[in-house]
Design an enzyme around this catalytic site. Structure first.
Site, mmCIF file in Angstrom:
data_model
loop_
_atom_site.group_PDB
_atom_site.id
_atom_site.type_symbol
_atom_site.label_atom_id
_atom_site.label_comp_id
_atom_site.label_asym_id
_atom_site.label_seq_id
_atom_site.Cartn_x
_atom_site.Cartn_y
_atom_site.Cartn_z
ATOM 1 N N CYS A 4 0.832 -1.210 0.000
ATOM 2 C CA CYS A 4 0.000 0.000 0.000
ATOM 3 C C CYS A 4 0.869 1.265 0.000
ATOM 4 O O CYS A 4 1.748 1.425 0.850
ATOM 5 C CB CYS A 4 -0.889 -0.057 1.238
ATOM 6 S SG CYS A 4 -1.712 1.481 1.601
ATOM 7 N N ASP A 30 -1.047 16.199 -1.249
ATOM 8 C CA ASP A 30 -1.576 15.365 -2.337
ATOM 9 C C ASP A 30 -0.718 15.574 -3.593
ATOM 10 O O ASP A 30 -0.332 16.689 -3.916
ATOM 11 C CB ASP A 30 -3.043 15.736 -2.619
ATOM 12 C CG ASP A 30 -3.747 14.677 -3.445
ATOM 13 O OD1 ASP A 30 -4.621 13.987 -2.895
ATOM 14 O OD2 ASP A 30 -3.418 14.534 -4.641
ATOM 15 N N ASN A 87 -13.454 9.788 0.872
ATOM 16 C CA ASN A 87 -14.232 8.970 -0.053
ATOM 17 C C ASN A 87 -14.245 7.538 0.455
ATOM 18 O O ASN A 87 -13.205 6.997 0.831
ATOM 19 C CB ASN A 87 -13.608 9.037 -1.449
ATOM 20 C CG ASN A 87 -13.749 10.406 -2.075
ATOM 21 O OD1 ASN A 87 -14.835 10.985 -2.062
ATOM 22 N ND2 ASN A 87 -12.673 10.948 -2.617
ATOM 23 N N HIS A 98 -6.601 2.837 1.761
ATOM 24 C CA HIS A 98 -6.009 3.129 3.079
ATOM 25 C C HIS A 98 -6.670 4.441 3.475
ATOM 26 O O HIS A 98 -6.526 5.451 2.751
ATOM 27 C CB HIS A 98 -4.487 3.258 2.956
ATOM 28 C CG HIS A 98 -3.773 3.572 4.236
ATOM 29 N ND1 HIS A 98 -2.616 2.920 4.630
ATOM 30 C CD2 HIS A 98 -4.031 4.497 5.199
ATOM 31 C CE1 HIS A 98 -2.205 3.420 5.790
ATOM 32 N NE2 HIS A 98 -3.046 4.387 6.163
ATOM 33 N N HIS A 100 -7.997 7.864 4.211
ATOM 34 C CA HIS A 100 -7.351 9.183 4.093
ATOM 35 C C HIS A 100 -8.428 10.250 4.080
ATOM 36 O O HIS A 100 -9.480 10.088 3.468
ATOM 37 C CB HIS A 100 -6.469 9.279 2.849
ATOM 38 C CG HIS A 100 -7.136 8.858 1.569
ATOM 39 N ND1 HIS A 100 -7.337 7.530 1.250
ATOM 40 C CD2 HIS A 100 -7.667 9.579 0.550
ATOM 41 C CE1 HIS A 100 -7.943 7.450 0.084
ATOM 42 N NE2 HIS A 100 -8.171 8.684 -0.368
#
Ligand code: 5GP
Ligand code: ZN
Length: 113
Positions: A4, A30, A87, A98, A100
């Site tokens: 991941c 990001d 989301n 994972h 976030h």
């Protein structure tokens, strides 16, 4: 199996713009920012999504909210305003499995959708 990406970032294995970290959470920029300030907050532990977090006992959820506010302060949006979103699953378009939280700010973000 490829590990991941957010676990690797949280461990410090991938050079990423770290904004803030503590023993449980890491905040980093990001890679494809959608606002002048676009930071992702992840738990160090590999938790799949909000569903997974919400079904856990303990105080991790509250600690996470406190950490998110510290990140907003760190990037200077706590007064101007910001949006926090996560989301969950296919209809929301969750890309990385994972947990976030996106923190978006630094401009007028417009209406939510
Ligand atoms: P999601 O659609 O799952 O809510 O959001 C995933 C986010 O992770 C996207 O905004 C995407 O740009 C970001 N992202 C994906 N891979 C990486 C990466 O390797 N590094 C960073 N910094 N962000 C990433
Ligand atoms: Zn992970």
């Amino acid at each position: 199996m490829e590990e991941c990406i957010f676990c690797r970032i949280a461990r410090g294995d991938v050079p990423t713009g770290i904004v803030l970290e503590d023993e449980r959470f890491v905040a980093f920029r990001d890679i494809h920012p959608k606002a002048p300030q676009h930071v992702l907050v992840v738990p160090r532990e590999h938790i799949l999504s909000l569903n997974d977090l919400g079904r856990r006992p303990g105080d991790i959820g509250h600690l996470l909210l406190q950490f998110i506010v510290k990140v907003a302060e760190r990037v200077g949006v706590e007064e101007s305003g910001y949006r926090v979103l996560t989301n969950v699953g296919p209809d929301a378009g969750q890309e990385v499995e994972h947990l976030h939280f996106h923190i978006l700010g630094g401009e007028d973000l417009g209406d939510f959708r």
